[in-house]
Design a protein around this motif. Structure first.
Motif, mmCIF file in Angstrom:
data_model
loop_
_atom_site.group_PDB
_atom_site.id
_atom_site.type_symbol
_atom_site.label_atom_id
_atom_site.label_comp_id
_atom_site.label_asym_id
_atom_site.label_seq_id
_atom_site.Cartn_x
_atom_site.Cartn_y
_atom_site.Cartn_z
ATOM 1 N N UNK A 181 0.823 -1.216 0.000
ATOM 2 C CA UNK A 181 0.000 0.000 0.000
ATOM 3 C C UNK A 181 0.855 1.264 0.000
ATOM 4 N N UNK A 182 2.085 1.179 -0.529
ATOM 5 C CA UNK A 182 3.021 2.309 -0.465
ATOM 6 C C UNK A 182 2.809 3.277 -1.632
ATOM 7 N N UNK A 183 1.763 4.084 -1.530
ATOM 8 C CA UNK A 183 1.480 5.091 -2.545
ATOM 9 C C UNK A 183 1.759 6.475 -1.975
ATOM 10 N N UNK A 184 2.520 7.308 -2.694
ATOM 11 C CA UNK A 184 2.948 8.605 -2.187
ATOM 12 C C UNK A 184 2.387 9.728 -3.033
ATOM 13 N N UNK A 226 9.517 4.348 -3.644
ATOM 14 C CA UNK A 226 10.273 4.488 -4.882
ATOM 15 C C UNK A 226 10.192 5.896 -5.448
ATOM 16 N N UNK A 227 8.990 6.521 -5.339
ATOM 17 C CA UNK A 227 8.827 7.849 -5.911
ATOM 18 C C UNK A 227 9.744 8.869 -5.260
ATOM 19 N N UNK A 228 9.819 8.847 -3.923
ATOM 20 C CA UNK A 228 10.638 9.841 -3.233
ATOM 21 C C UNK A 228 12.121 9.537 -3.382
ATOM 22 N N UNK A 229 12.486 8.272 -3.375
ATOM 23 C CA UNK A 229 13.889 7.901 -3.564
ATOM 24 C C UNK A 229 14.372 8.383 -4.923
ATOM 25 N N UNK A 230 13.563 8.170 -5.949
ATOM 26 C CA UNK A 230 13.912 8.596 -7.301
ATOM 27 C C UNK A 230 14.111 10.106 -7.375
ATOM 28 N N UNK A 238 17.313 18.618 5.866
ATOM 29 C CA UNK A 238 16.062 17.952 5.516
ATOM 30 C C UNK A 238 15.677 18.304 4.081
ATOM 31 N N UNK A 239 15.344 17.289 3.295
ATOM 32 C CA UNK A 239 14.996 17.488 1.884
ATOM 33 C C UNK A 239 13.588 16.969 1.595
ATOM 34 N N UNK A 240 12.948 17.617 0.649
ATOM 35 C CA UNK A 240 11.628 17.141 0.223
ATOM 36 C C UNK A 240 11.406 17.519 -1.234
ATOM 37 N N UNK A 241 10.972 16.547 -2.026
ATOM 38 C CA UNK A 241 10.646 16.815 -3.422
ATOM 39 C C UNK A 241 9.650 15.779 -3.896
ATOM 40 N N UNK A 242 8.607 16.220 -4.546
ATOM 41 C CA UNK A 242 7.591 15.305 -5.059
ATOM 42 C C UNK A 242 7.206 15.752 -6.464
ATOM 43 N N UNK A 243 6.172 15.146 -7.033
ATOM 44 C CA UNK A 243 5.744 15.550 -8.370
ATOM 45 C C UNK A 243 5.191 16.972 -8.340
ATOM 46 N N UNK A 244 5.210 17.634 -9.478
ATOM 47 C CA UNK A 244 4.742 19.025 -9.557
ATOM 48 C C UNK A 244 3.291 19.119 -9.091
#
Length: 370
Positions: free
Chosen positions: A54-57, A197-201, A278-284
């Motif tokens: 259930x790992x959806x980000x 996977x999304x955040x690692x990428x 601390x870092x954070x980045x996700x889809x636009x």
């Protein structure tokens, strides 16, 4: 009694496992069924679904996988009815758990929430539903109790379970750890790029620009238990980078500094007294939606608890090779590093001491007798 526990992600599995251990100690007849991970299963829970499934980000990813998520919700309700627990315990994971809680309360199950949904960060209107659907709430951050008071909802602050998880871990010597994982004698900079996977990428490719700039340090990626080395391998291009899987605490215990993805890991790093960025980045799309919903000054737990900038946060477009280089240099030496250590000690005092799981189970059992 019969307990049904629902947790998601690695941190929920950790806290859920400690809760299960205490339930087994304080209730000798405890029968526990759970959604979580390997740690909860090892602690004595019968595992129904693993959090890896259930790992959806982010908003975009949730929408994309909506039919799968709805299938999980339907299955969960059916499984709860068949097990018929005396206590239904939710751990964080609000998107899934609040939906189950609404249904469960209507079905007259006793509902308990351990580690509050982040309604203090966004969509505070959800408090109305929480008051309606949750019989007992146990919070682990001091400011969350004050937040709920504004809504006339009494909750229990039990301290932070990370204090127990860190102090109770089996320790390994630095020399043994370095030898086992083929690490050099250079001071270590830990890279914690998250568990999905999304955040690692999104994050690891930027983090891995640093080894070429800081040759006097050994960079080590903390691999999440939810991902295999094969996934990380595609990002590693420098010989000055090593990989350690599912040994984050051991790694942090000997690290000189760290670059950390926003989340529970920021607090874990601080409790190990490791200076961090601390870092954070996700889809636009996810970022655009999120910044309109979240009304906080900070994203890291360290800064939120202290109510000031203790650690630097590089968010979305601010996370660049250049900015990360500048901030990493600051925490390697100088006044920024020294001040961070002082703030870390104050942070630990605010967290209320050890024994969060023990206190929570004591209150659960006490309320069961009333």
């Amino acid at each position: 009694m019969k307990y049904y526990i629902i947790a998601g992600e690695a941190s929920g599995d950790l806290h859920g496992s400690n809760l299960i251990k205490q339930l087994k100690i304080q209730d000798k007849n405890a029968d526990i069924r759970c959604w979580g991970g390997d740690l909860m299963e090892t602690a004595g829970g019968t595992l129904v679904k693993h959090y890896k499934e259930r790992a959806f980000m982010g908003f975009a990813e949730v929408i994309k996988n909506l039919s799968t998520i709805l299938g999980f919700i339907k299955f969960c309700k059916k499984d709860i009815l068949e097990f018929n627990p005396d206590k239904l315990i939710f751990i964080d994971n609000s998107g899934f758990n609040l939906r189950i809680a609404k249904w469960a309360k209507a079905e007259n199950f006793n509902t308990i929430y351990y580690i509050s949904p982040q309604v203090w960060a966004s969509r505070s209107g959800r408090v109305k539903a929480i008051k309606r659907d949750i019989d007992e709430m146990y919070v682990i951050l001091p400011f969350v109790k004050d937040f709920y008071k504004k809504f006339n909802y009494e909750v229990n602050f039990v301290g932070h379970p990370l204090l127990d998880a860190i102090s109770n871990r089996v320790q390994i010597s630095e020399n043994d750890f370095r030898t086992k994982h083929n690490l050099s004698n250079k001071p270590i900079i830990a890279l914690l790029p998250g568990s999905r996977k999304q955040e690692i990428t999104k994050l690891l490719s930027v983090m891995l620009k640093m080894p070429a700039k800081f040759n006097n340090f050994q960079f080590v990626i903390a691999g999440a238990p939810s991902q295999d080395y094969e996934f990380y391998k595609q990002f590693i291009t420098s010989e000055n980078v090593q990989f350690v899987s599912n040994k984050t605490y051991d790694l942090l215990s000997i690290s000189y500094a760290a670059i950390v993805t926003s989340g529970t890991a920021t607090l874990e790093t601080a409790l190990f007294k490791v200076p961090e960025i601390v870092c954070y980045k996700t889809s636009w799309l996810s970022y655009q939606i999120g910044k309109r919903l979240i009304n906080l000054k900070f994203i890291s737990l360290v800064n939120l608890i202290m109510d000031k900038e203790v650690v630097k946060e590089l968010i979305q477009d601010d996370l660049t090779e250049e900015s990360l280089t500048v901030e990493l240099q600051k925490i390697i030496e100088g006044k920024d590093r020294d001040q961070m250590f002082l703030d870390y000690f104050d942070l630990e005092k605010k967290l209320g001491g050890k024994g969060a799981s023990k206190k929570t189970v004591e209150l659960i059992l006490k309320n069961a007798k009333i």
